[in-house]
Design a protein around this motif. Structure first.
Motif, PDB file in Angstrom:
ATOM      1  N   ALA A  38       0.838  -1.202   0.000  1.00 13.64           N
ATOM      2  CA  ALA A  38       0.000   0.000   0.000  1.00 13.64           C
ATOM      3  C   ALA A  38       0.872   1.251   0.000  1.00 13.64           C
ATOM      4  N   ALA A  39       1.956   1.224   0.773  1.00 13.95           N
ATOM      5  CA  ALA A  39       2.862   2.365   0.820  1.00 13.95           C
ATOM      6  C   ALA A  39       3.529   2.581  -0.535  1.00 13.95           C
ATOM      7  N   LYS A  40       3.933   1.513  -1.170  1.00 13.65           N
ATOM      8  CA  LYS A  40       4.555   1.635  -2.491  1.00 13.65           C
ATOM      9  C   LYS A  40       3.570   2.200  -3.512  1.00 13.65           C
ATOM     10  N   ALA A  41       2.278   1.924  -3.311  1.00 16.87           N
ATOM     11  CA  ALA A  41       1.250   2.454  -4.213  1.00 16.87           C
ATOM     12  C   ALA A  41       0.909   3.905  -3.908  1.00 16.87           C
ATOM     13  N   GLY A  42       1.385   4.414  -2.755  1.00 18.93           N
ATOM     14  CA  GLY A  42       1.163   5.820  -2.442  1.00 18.93           C
ATOM     15  C   GLY A  42       0.579   6.119  -1.076  1.00 18.93           C
ATOM     16  N   ALA A  43       0.273   5.092  -0.274  1.00 18.71           N
ATOM     17  CA  ALA A  43      -0.309   5.347   1.042  1.00 18.71           C
ATOM     18  C   ALA A  43       0.704   6.000   1.974  1.00 18.71           C
ATOM     19  N   THR A  44       0.240   6.950   2.754  1.00 16.43           N
ATOM     20  CA  THR A  44       1.055   7.626   3.751  1.00 16.43           C
ATOM     21  C   THR A  44       1.088   6.844   5.052  1.00 16.43           C
ATOM     22  N   ILE A  45      -0.060   6.266   5.414  1.00 15.61           N
ATOM     23  CA  ILE A  45      -0.264   5.600   6.704  1.00 15.61           C
ATOM     24  C   ILE A  45      -0.866   4.221   6.454  1.00 15.61           C
ATOM     25  N   ALA A  46      -0.431   3.228   7.233  1.00 17.34           N
ATOM     26  CA  ALA A  46      -1.079   1.917   7.248  1.00 17.34           C
ATOM     27  C   ALA A  46      -1.785   1.751   8.588  1.00 17.34           C
ATOM     28  N   HIS A  47      -3.079   1.476   8.525  1.00 14.33           N
ATOM     29  CA  HIS A  47      -3.878   1.261   9.736  1.00 14.33           C
ATOM     30  C   HIS A  47      -3.969  -0.244   9.977  1.00 14.33           C
ATOM     31  N   ILE A  48      -3.575  -0.667  11.197  1.00 14.76           N
ATOM     32  CA  ILE A  48      -3.335  -2.083  11.474  1.00 14.76           C
ATOM     33  C   ILE A  48      -4.307  -2.667  12.489  1.00 14.76           C
ATOM     34  N   HIS A  49      -4.990  -3.730  12.097  1.00 13.66           N
ATOM     35  CA  HIS A  49      -5.596  -4.715  13.000  1.00 13.66           C
ATOM     36  C   HIS A  49      -4.815  -6.013  12.807  1.00 13.66           C
ATOM     37  N   VAL A  50      -5.023  -6.990  13.690  1.00 14.47           N
ATOM     38  CA  VAL A  50      -4.449  -8.312  13.458  1.00 14.47           C
ATOM     39  C   VAL A  50      -5.533  -9.370  13.557  1.00 14.47           C
TER      40      VAL A  50
END
Length: 297
Positions: A38-50
């Motif tokens: 997602a970051a490589k595609a342009g996302a600034t932030i990754a929101h994480i659940h597990v």
């Protein structure tokens, strides 16, 4: 309209989506890889659940969060991490005794909800600012619990993102600000289209943004087919944006999406409207976040 906006990608969530879309990541490696893509595609932030690697269902296991965080932080691709602190808040009335929680009920104390944040110290974590009906279940987040969580987040030095699923949540988020439990310029997330919270439309966005403090920053997301329309409206109204498989599993009608495809589509919408996406380094400066990578901002 801002020249640059922050784009968050909520890569997996906690909903029953694993069986509906094979791109929904489940294991810590899959969730970390999805965040990096997602970051490589342009996302600034990754929101994480597990999720439980065996069942694909929601998990609160700190060790699973730790593996995701370590994998992302060790990667060459930079992305800001936003860990959920919503934790266990689901209450489903029992068919046999509606005064008690039935199957699907999952409750945690404020301290338990904060545990992954306190141990792993992401740059941002969510704080769900009130209780709300989610279909036929209730997400429970009482005000005293939220004050406790806000205090724990503040003590950890992590920035709280104030999740508002309805207009009353903004009122309480503002109260937390007034009580000194939120440091710096407050960050609001308008969570739209969830039955039965705030509607996913331009009028609701305009109203909600009118109710936050003058120094407040905001983003909005819509679920399902309203994901991309809310992206466009948020950009036009001067806010930040969120996409990802937590909120929507389709690229278009009948076509299942991946996280990076949703990010790419949101980037295209943003650029077509005359804005662009902030890099993680730019967002760290804008939001006054610490940089756990040790990279220059």
């Amino acid at each position: 309209m801002q020249k640059k906006v922050i784009l968050s990608c909520a890569v997996t969530g906690a909903g029953d989506t694993v069986s509906k879309n094979p791109h929904v990541p489940v294991t810590p490696k899959e969730i970390a890889d999805a965040s990096i893509k997602a970051a490589k595609a342009g996302a600034t932030i990754a929101h994480i659940h597990v999720r439980d690697p065996e069942t694909g269902q929601l998990s609160h296991d700190v060790n699973l969060f730790r593996e995701v965080v370590e994998r992302v932080r060790e990667a060459e691709t930079d992305v800001i991490l936003n860990i959920t602190a919503g934790g266990g808040g689901d209450w489903v009335p029992s068919d046999e005794d509606p005064t008690r929680g039935g199957a699907g009920t999952d409750m945690q104390t404020p301290e338990e909800r904060h545990e992954p944040v306190g141990e792993l110290l992401p740059e941002i974590c969510t704080l769900d600012c009130g209780s709300v009906n989610f279909g036929n279940q209730v997400y429970i987040s009482p005000t005293d619990w939220l004050r406790k969580q806000a205090s724990l987040i503040q003590q950890s030095g992590v920035r709280a993102e104030l999740e508002c699923f309805d207009t009353g949540h903004i009122r309480f988020a503002n109260q937390l600000v007034d009580e000194g439990l939120i440091d710096g310029d407050p960050l609001f997330q308008f969570c739209l289209g969830i039955p039965w919270g705030a509607a996913a439309d331009a009028e609701t966005i305009a109203y909600m943004k009118s109710r936050i403090p003058e120094n407040g920053r905001w983003a909005a997301f819509g679920i399902g087919r309203m994901q991309m329309p809310v992206v466009a409206q948020s950009v036009l109204q001067g806010g930040n944006i969120r996409v990802g498989l937590e909120d929507n599993i389709y690229l278009k009608k009948g076509v299942l999406a991946s996280n990076e495809q949703l990010v790419d589509k949101a980037v295209g919408i943003t650029q077509s409207l005359g804005s662009d996406i902030m890099t993680p380094a730019e967002a760290r400066k804008t939001l006054n976040l610490r940089n756990p990578h040790g990279r220059d901002n």
